[in-house]
Every structure is written in C-alpha cells, then in structure tokens.
Design an enzyme around this catalytic site. Structure first.
Site, mmCIF file in Angstrom:
data_model
loop_
_atom_site.group_PDB
_atom_site.id
_atom_site.type_symbol
_atom_site.label_atom_id
_atom_site.label_comp_id
_atom_site.label_asym_id
_atom_site.label_seq_id
_atom_site.Cartn_x
_atom_site.Cartn_y
_atom_site.Cartn_z
ATOM 1 N N LYS A 208 9.461 9.164 6.348
ATOM 2 C CA LYS A 208 9.146 7.761 5.907
ATOM 3 C C LYS A 208 8.806 7.942 4.442
ATOM 4 O O LYS A 208 8.014 8.865 4.056
ATOM 5 C CB LYS A 208 7.847 7.259 6.666
ATOM 6 N N ARG A 218 2.130 -4.954 3.849
ATOM 7 C CA ARG A 218 0.743 -4.585 3.578
ATOM 8 C C ARG A 218 -0.217 -5.846 3.574
ATOM 9 O O ARG A 218 -1.235 -6.225 3.694
ATOM 10 C CB ARG A 218 0.691 -3.904 2.319
ATOM 11 N N LYS A 263 12.800 5.460 7.706
ATOM 12 C CA LYS A 263 12.128 4.061 7.285
ATOM 13 C C LYS A 263 11.751 4.303 5.696
ATOM 14 O O LYS A 263 11.450 5.616 5.333
ATOM 15 C CB LYS A 263 10.845 3.884 7.941
ATOM 16 N N SER A 289 9.685 -4.657 5.905
ATOM 17 C CA SER A 289 9.292 -5.952 5.304
ATOM 18 C C SER A 289 9.884 -6.312 4.016
ATOM 19 O O SER A 289 10.432 -7.710 4.017
ATOM 20 C CB SER A 289 7.796 -6.041 5.314
HETATM 21 C C1 PBG Z 1 1.666 2.113 7.933
HETATM 22 C C2 PBG Z 1 2.764 1.325 7.896
HETATM 23 C C3 PBG Z 1 3.412 0.685 6.893
HETATM 24 C C4 PBG Z 1 4.518 0.196 7.469
HETATM 25 C C5 PBG Z 1 4.324 0.363 8.836
HETATM 26 N N1 PBG Z 1 3.250 1.050 9.189
HETATM 27 C C6 PBG Z 1 3.220 0.579 5.575
HETATM 28 C C7 PBG Z 1 2.815 1.619 4.592
HETATM 29 O O1 PBG Z 1 3.211 2.896 5.006
HETATM 30 O O2 PBG Z 1 1.949 1.476 3.737
HETATM 31 C C8 PBG Z 1 5.621 -0.684 6.598
HETATM 32 C C9 PBG Z 1 6.335 -1.509 7.597
HETATM 33 C C10 PBG Z 1 6.998 -2.802 6.837
HETATM 34 O O3 PBG Z 1 7.181 -2.546 5.668
HETATM 35 O O4 PBG Z 1 7.759 -3.630 7.607
HETATM 36 N N2 PBG Z 1 1.298 2.896 8.647
#
Ligand code: PBG
Length: 339
Positions: A208, A218, A263, A289
């Site tokens: 990730k 967020r 991701k 997102s």
């Molecule tokens: C955090 C988490 C995030 C997403 C899924 N779980 C955001 C981050 O790491 O700040 C992002 C998913 C998305 O942007 O669709 N545990």
C-alpha cells in the site's frame, strides 16, 4: 515461443494477418484472453450511525454513507447484481475518536453491528472488514502515536489484533489489515487461531503506497481534517519503489495472508503484474477513491464514456488481479448485464 528476431516472423505477412481473428464479435470472443464478470468485483461501502440515512460524499460523486438499514436495502441490489462481497468502512462520531482508538474493538461498535446485520440478512454475501485505526484515532493516523510523532508499531498491532478478532466474532468472512504496520499479519493470524476463528481469511493490504489518490476516502471517513497536513510516509510505501513491494508481499505470505492487495490500482499496474508473477497467492487490486473521482468527473462531463470503466477493469485482470475493489462495482456489473 516466437521471438521478434525469429525467421518465422521475418516473412510472416500476409500468412499472418492478426486482423483475421478480430473480424467478427464471435471471433473476438473466441480469442479473448481475459474476461471480466461481476464475480470479480468487490464494492467498498461507507457506513454511519443513524437510520434512514444515505449521505452524499461531495468528492465521490454517486457514492454515499449509509446507515445500517439503508445499507441493507443497498445489499439487495449488490446481491442481485452478482457482486460476491462488500468491504466495509466506518464513519465514526468524532467524540468516539481517541488517542488509543478503543472504539475500534468495541463488540457493539458500528462496524461490528453492521457485519452482524449484513450477515444475518445476506448470508451469501461476503463481508470484508478494514483493520486499521484511522477512523478511530483523534489524529487520523492508522496507529498509536508516539511522542516523537511516529506510530508505535508493536503497540498498534496489539490493538489491530483486538479489532480483527471483534470483526471475526461479529461474523466477518475476511479481515483486511490496511495499516502497513510490520508484523501485523502473523500477529492477527495467531490471535484469530487462538480464539477459534481459523476459517476467517486475511486479505493483506501488502503493498500500500503513500498516495495522493486517497484524498476523497479521507473525506468519506472524516479523517482528512484530523490529519491536517500530516502524511503517512513513515509507514505506507514510497511510490518510487517496486522491488520493495515484492518483499512486503512475500513477508505477508510467510506470516499467513490468504490474499494480497495492491493499492492504489491503475498507477501501480506494474506492481500488480510483478506480485502476481512472484507470489502464488491471489492478488486483489483497489481502484481507490481518487481514481474513482477522476473517472466519475470525466464521465459526468462527457469526456469519457462509462465503458471506459470496463477497459480499466480489464487492465487489472490482464495484469493478473483475481478481484478488484471499486466504488463503481454496481455500475460495472449493470454494464456487463447489458452487453
Ligand atoms: C486507511 C485506508 C485508506 C484507504 C483505505 N483504508 C486511506 C489511507 O491510507 O489514508 C483508501 C481507500 C481509497 O482511497 O479509496 N486505513
């Protein structure tokens, strides 16, 4: 294998005309290497307290925060579309967000109640839960913050194990740690085994990246304003690195992950491909997102057709993904039905 310098290819034309197998729809169907079906898709959904709620998320057009009752109505559509699983993300009341994220493992918490309600009404629908503390901390980071401003790894994974166990006990089929702490897959696996949850699978967000594409998410879980200008670079991966993703994935395989997640999606297609080649576990990919928002905005402005979503999904399949998390899952499943 035919290589570029083979004598066979040197005078191939007109014996070989690739257009012959592209001539008609049935020929194209016969030679198609990858297929996309609704059963490849996982829909991430946001939940909030309350009833009768379906709240728009301004930065994510056509995506909503549901209360449990309206989520159950949505699940009817999800099941009817042939989508095999949903991934739950909570919007937690700011008053419940603390330094130690205690609410994350509350057996009566929002996510735990949502899991039980969905599994009771739709036992055939897979439920994946997010194991991470960012919706529960007062600072919006994914773990326990030390005095030096860094997350305390080993203290955080203890809370994650409690959280994962509470999800398993509520009936989750798959727990998905998305926090990028070290050692959490093995730690969570042990906790689940010791407590009789040996059949609950772990989908590890193994690679990730510290990405700008998470911004709209967020907003959806309400951590953007708490994070302020802070970032997650001390635990999420550097977008410049590829080899490191392979090592991250191999470690999670060794610790007992059942599936690996990459991701974001499209900007990291090379990682999906490389991990698929290097690791013998199913690879999932998350169209996050920000990717979703870009596509939705282009579609609503008439710049791209909706079918561009199908093309993007096919790129994930071609790279080797077994399943794709996408906020467009319902739209895509409907497009596939109409084909
Ligand atoms: C955090 C988490 C995030 C997403 C899924 N779980 C955001 C981050 O790491 O700040 C992002 C998913 C998305 O942007 O669709 N545990």
């Amino acid at each position: 294998m035919v290589t570029q310098d083979s004598p066979f290819l040197a005078n191939s034309f007109p014996r070989i005309r690739k257009r012959r197998t592209r001539r008609t729809p049935y020929l194209r169907a016969l030679v198609q290497e990858n297929q996309l079906t609704a059963s490849d898709l996982i829909l991430p959904v946001f939940v909030q307290e309350g009833s009768g709620l379906k709240t728009a998320i301004p930065t994510m057009p056509n995506t909503y925060r549901f209360s449990i009752d309206t989520l159950l109505q949505e699940c009817e559509l999800i099941v009817a579309a042939g989508i095999p699983a949903i991934a739950l993300f909570p919007y937690i009341d700011v008053k419940l967000r603390t330094e130690m994220a205690e609410e994350a493992y509350n057996p009566d918490g929002l996510i735990q109640r949502t899991v039980s309600a969905v599994k009771a009404a739709f036992p055939q629908l897979g439920v994946i839960t997010d194991v991470a503390l960012d919706p529960y901390t007062s600072h919006g980071q994914d773990g326990i913050l030390g005095k030096d401003g860094h997350l305390i790894n080993d203290q955080t994974i203890e809370i994650l194990a409690r959280q994962a166990l509470s999800h398993a006990e509520a009936g989750a089929d798959i727990v998905a740690p998305s926090d990028m702490m070290d050692g959490r897959i093995g730690y969570i696996r042990d906790r689940l085994e010791k407590n009789g949850n040996d059949m609950v699978a772990i989908l590890s967000y193994a690679a990730k990246y510290a990405s700008h594409y998470y911004g709209p998410f967020r907003d959806a879980v309400g951590s953007a304003s708490l994070l302020g200008k802070a970032d997650k670079k001390t635990y999420q991966m550097d977008p410049a690195n590829g080899d490191e993703a392979i090592l991250e994935c191999m470690m999670d395989v060794a610790e007992g992950a059942d599936m690996l997640m990459i991701k974001p999606g499209l900007p990291y297609l090379d990682i999906v491909y490389r991990v698929r080649q290097a690791c013998q576990l199913p690879v999932f990919v998350y169209q996050v997102s920000g990717e979703y928002a870009m596509m939705q905005n282009a579609i609503s402005q008439g710049i791209l057709p909706e079918s561009a979503l199908i093309e993007t999904m096919l790129s994930f399949k071609r790279a080797g993904a077994s399943a794709i998390l996408t906020y467009s899952a319902l739209n895509i499943a409907q497009q596939l039905q109409d084909l």
